[in-house]
Design a protein around this motif. Structure first.
Motif, PDB file in Angstrom:
ATOM      1  N   PHE A   1     -12.912  20.291  34.153  1.00  0.00           N
ATOM      2  CA  PHE A   1     -12.820  19.811  35.386  1.00  0.00           C
ATOM      3  C   PHE A   1     -13.575  20.615  36.432  1.00  0.00           C
ATOM      4  O   PHE A   1     -13.380  21.809  36.535  1.00  0.00           O
ATOM      5  N   ARG A   2     -14.393  19.854  37.258  1.00  0.00           N
ATOM      6  CA  ARG A   2     -15.090  20.589  38.266  1.00  0.00           C
ATOM      7  C   ARG A   2     -14.934  19.845  39.591  1.00  0.00           C
ATOM      8  O   ARG A   2     -15.236  18.969  40.014  1.00  0.00           O
ATOM      9  N   PRO A   3     -14.271  20.757  40.607  1.00  0.00           N
ATOM     10  CA  PRO A   3     -14.130  20.041  41.911  1.00  0.00           C
ATOM     11  C   PRO A   3     -15.359  20.444  42.720  1.00  0.00           C
ATOM     12  O   PRO A   3     -16.324  20.799  42.332  1.00  0.00           O
ATOM     13  N   VAL A   4     -15.320  19.693  44.048  1.00  0.00           N
ATOM     14  CA  VAL A   4     -16.508  19.654  44.870  1.00  0.00           C
ATOM     15  C   VAL A   4     -17.281  21.238  44.952  1.00  0.00           C
ATOM     16  O   VAL A   4     -18.405  21.379  44.718  1.00  0.00           O
ATOM     17  N   GLU A   5     -16.198  22.259  45.500  1.00  0.00           N
ATOM     18  CA  GLU A   5     -16.738  23.742  45.530  1.00  0.00           C
ATOM     19  C   GLU A   5     -15.965  24.367  44.576  1.00  0.00           C
ATOM     20  O   GLU A   5     -14.950  24.957  44.819  1.00  0.00           O
ATOM     21  N   LEU A   6     -16.578  24.515  43.405  1.00  0.00           N
ATOM     22  CA  LEU A   6     -15.968  25.436  42.246  1.00  0.00           C
ATOM     23  C   LEU A   6     -15.666  26.875  42.921  1.00  0.00           C
ATOM     24  O   LEU A   6     -14.403  27.329  42.542  1.00  0.00           O
ATOM     25  N   ALA A   7     -16.491  27.536  43.236  1.00  0.00           N
ATOM     26  CA  ALA A   7     -16.254  29.028  43.772  1.00  0.00           C
ATOM     27  C   ALA A   7     -15.101  28.955  44.694  1.00  0.00           C
ATOM     28  O   ALA A   7     -14.100  30.005  44.649  1.00  0.00           O
ATOM     29  N   THR A   8     -15.146  28.374  45.672  1.00  0.00           N
ATOM     30  CA  THR A   8     -14.084  28.128  46.632  1.00  0.00           C
ATOM     31  C   THR A   8     -12.752  27.847  46.094  1.00  0.00           C
ATOM     32  O   THR A   8     -11.880  28.467  46.560  1.00  0.00           O
ATOM     33  N   THR A   9     -12.849  26.961  45.380  1.00  0.00           N
ATOM     34  CA  THR A   9     -11.446  26.355  44.882  1.00  0.00           C
ATOM     35  C   THR A   9     -10.874  27.756  43.751  1.00  0.00           C
ATOM     36  O   THR A   9      -9.728  27.991  43.906  1.00  0.00           O
ATOM     37  N   ILE A  10     -11.741  28.469  43.041  1.00  0.00           N
ATOM     38  CA  ILE A  10     -11.138  29.423  42.237  1.00  0.00           C
ATOM     39  C   ILE A  10     -10.644  30.557  43.280  1.00  0.00           C
ATOM     40  O   ILE A  10      -9.635  31.234  43.135  1.00  0.00           O
ATOM     41  N   GLY A  11     -11.443  30.999  44.324  1.00  0.00           N
ATOM     42  CA  GLY A  11     -11.061  32.123  45.492  1.00  0.00           C
ATOM     43  C   GLY A  11      -9.767  31.471  46.072  1.00  0.00           C
ATOM     44  O   GLY A  11      -8.717  32.319  46.080  1.00  0.00           O
ATOM     45  N   TYR A  12      -9.500  30.298  46.250  1.00  0.00           N
ATOM     46  CA  TYR A  12      -8.098  29.987  46.885  1.00  0.00           C
ATOM     47  C   TYR A  12      -6.958  29.978  45.901  1.00  0.00           C
ATOM     48  O   TYR A  12      -5.966  30.438  45.916  1.00  0.00           O
ATOM     49  N   LEU A  13      -7.457  29.783  44.340  1.00  0.00           N
ATOM     50  CA  LEU A  13      -6.043  29.583  43.574  1.00  0.00           C
ATOM     51  C   LEU A  13      -5.889  31.068  43.177  1.00  0.00           C
ATOM     52  O   LEU A  13      -4.786  31.590  42.913  1.00  0.00           O
ATOM     53  N   VAL A  14      -6.879  31.913  43.312  1.00  0.00           N
ATOM     54  CA  VAL A  14      -6.609  33.309  43.061  1.00  0.00           C
ATOM     55  C   VAL A  14      -5.915  34.022  44.407  1.00  0.00           C
ATOM     56  O   VAL A  14      -5.103  34.820  44.413  1.00  0.00           O
ATOM     57  N   GLY A  15      -6.414  34.011  45.534  1.00  0.00           N
ATOM     58  CA  GLY A  15      -5.875  34.360  46.798  1.00  0.00           C
ATOM     59  C   GLY A  15      -4.616  33.901  47.276  1.00  0.00           C
ATOM     60  O   GLY A  15      -3.655  34.577  47.705  1.00  0.00           O
ATOM     61  N   ILE A  16      -4.116  32.841  46.823  1.00  0.00           N
ATOM     62  CA  ILE A  16      -2.945  32.121  47.090  1.00  0.00           C
ATOM     63  C   ILE A  16      -1.762  32.841  46.339  1.00  0.00           C
ATOM     64  O   ILE A  16      -0.407  32.920  46.777  1.00  0.00           O
ATOM     65  N   VAL A  17      -2.175  33.137  45.116  1.00  0.00           N
ATOM     66  CA  VAL A  17      -1.031  34.121  44.495  1.00  0.00           C
ATOM     67  C   VAL A  17      -0.887  35.455  45.145  1.00  0.00           C
ATOM     68  O   VAL A  17       0.471  35.846  44.649  1.00  0.00           O
ATOM     69  N   VAL A  18      -1.671  35.746  45.640  1.00  0.00           N
ATOM     70  CA  VAL A  18      -1.459  37.244  46.207  1.00  0.00           C
ATOM     71  C   VAL A  18      -0.714  37.367  47.299  1.00  0.00           C
ATOM     72  O   VAL A  18      -0.101  38.268  47.563  1.00  0.00           O
ATOM     73  N   LEU A  19      -0.773  36.369  48.284  1.00  0.00           N
ATOM     74  CA  LEU A  19      -0.130  36.373  49.506  1.00  0.00           C
ATOM     75  C   LEU A  19       1.347  36.843  49.493  1.00  0.00           C
ATOM     76  O   LEU A  19       1.756  37.625  50.197  1.00  0.00           O
ATOM     77  N   VAL A  20       2.058  35.970  48.902  1.00  0.00           N
ATOM     78  CA  VAL A  20       3.391  36.200  48.708  1.00  0.00           C
ATOM     79  C   VAL A  20       4.036  37.394  48.146  1.00  0.00           C
ATOM     80  O   VAL A  20       4.868  38.226  49.154  1.00  0.00           O
TER      81      VAL A  20
ATOM     82  N   LEU B   1      -6.027  20.890  48.004  1.00  0.00           N
ATOM     83  CA  LEU B   1      -5.896  19.288  47.793  1.00  0.00           C
ATOM     84  C   LEU B   1      -7.141  18.570  48.086  1.00  0.00           C
ATOM     85  O   LEU B   1      -7.601  17.589  47.632  1.00  0.00           O
ATOM     86  N   VAL B   2      -7.811  19.085  49.156  1.00  0.00           N
ATOM     87  CA  VAL B   2      -8.721  18.299  49.642  1.00  0.00           C
ATOM     88  C   VAL B   2     -10.200  18.881  48.846  1.00  0.00           C
ATOM     89  O   VAL B   2     -11.040  18.115  48.455  1.00  0.00           O
ATOM     90  N   LEU B   3     -10.210  20.255  48.272  1.00  0.00           N
ATOM     91  CA  LEU B   3     -11.188  20.473  47.316  1.00  0.00           C
ATOM     92  C   LEU B   3     -11.179  19.795  46.045  1.00  0.00           C
ATOM     93  O   LEU B   3     -12.222  19.851  45.340  1.00  0.00           O
ATOM     94  N   TRP B   4     -10.100  19.436  45.564  1.00  0.00           N
ATOM     95  CA  TRP B   4      -9.535  19.169  44.172  1.00  0.00           C
ATOM     96  C   TRP B   4     -10.039  17.621  43.851  1.00  0.00           C
ATOM     97  O   TRP B   4      -9.511  16.740  43.479  1.00  0.00           O
ATOM     98  N   VAL B   5     -11.454  17.352  44.145  1.00  0.00           N
ATOM     99  CA  VAL B   5     -11.972  16.071  43.925  1.00  0.00           C
ATOM    100  C   VAL B   5     -13.243  16.327  42.895  1.00  0.00           C
ATOM    101  O   VAL B   5     -14.156  17.208  43.310  1.00  0.00           O
ATOM    102  N   PRO B   6     -13.269  15.511  42.056  1.00  0.00           N
ATOM    103  CA  PRO B   6     -14.444  15.861  40.842  1.00  0.00           C
ATOM    104  C   PRO B   6     -15.558  15.444  41.599  1.00  0.00           C
ATOM    105  O   PRO B   6     -15.740  14.808  42.465  1.00  0.00           O
ATOM    106  N   ARG B   7     -16.588  16.340  40.823  1.00  0.00           N
ATOM    107  CA  ARG B   7     -18.063  16.077  41.523  1.00  0.00           C
ATOM    108  C   ARG B   7     -18.553  14.901  40.846  1.00  0.00           C
ATOM    109  O   ARG B   7     -18.453  14.279  39.674  1.00  0.00           O
TER     110      ARG B   7
END
Length: 119
Positions: free
Chosen positions: A60-79, A113-119
């Motif tokens: 699966f490839r979202p609109v902005e792959l690098a940004t999506t991966i960054g958010y997925l990794v970053g969101i795990v670190v915050l809490v 959720l906004v980024l999770w749109v296929p190319r």
């Protein structure tokens, strides 16, 4: 990403944010229940990120792959960072730290959720 899970993460994060602000206003440090709630939020965030990363790994490839991966990794670190800070420095401002982390989790989840749109 499962939309229902993302909305659940957002709702849980907003509750954690309100709870953190409430403890700060009441001039109390976060209690064990609040720290356990934050740990539960982290568990749901990790599940969401793992599911999303598996979907990315299966093609699966979202609109902005690098940004999506960054958010997925970053969101795990915050809490966890906020949790350790709140647990080690037991002041009213620890609630603010938890609230800011929870607000960031909610915002990042909405963005995912906004980024999770296929190319």
């Amino acid at each position: 990403m499962i939309a229902g899970l993302a909305w659940t993460v957002s709702a849980l994060a907003l509750v954690a944010m309100c709870w953190g602000l409430l403890t700060a206003v009441l001039d109390k440090p976060p209690g064990k229940a609040q720290l356990l709630y934050a740990a539960g939020l982290e568990l749901v965030v990790v599940v969401q990120s793992v599911i999303a990363l598996v979907r990315l790994g299966t093609g699966f490839r979202p609109v902005e792959l690098a940004t999506t991966i960054g958010y997925l990794v970053g969101i795990v670190v915050l809490v966890p960072v906020a949790w350790f800070w709140a647990n080690s420095e037991r002041t009213r401002f620890s609630g603010v730290v938890l609230a800011i982390a929870a607000a960031a989790v909610a915002a990042m989840t909405f963005r995912l959720l906004v980024l999770w749109v296929p190319r």
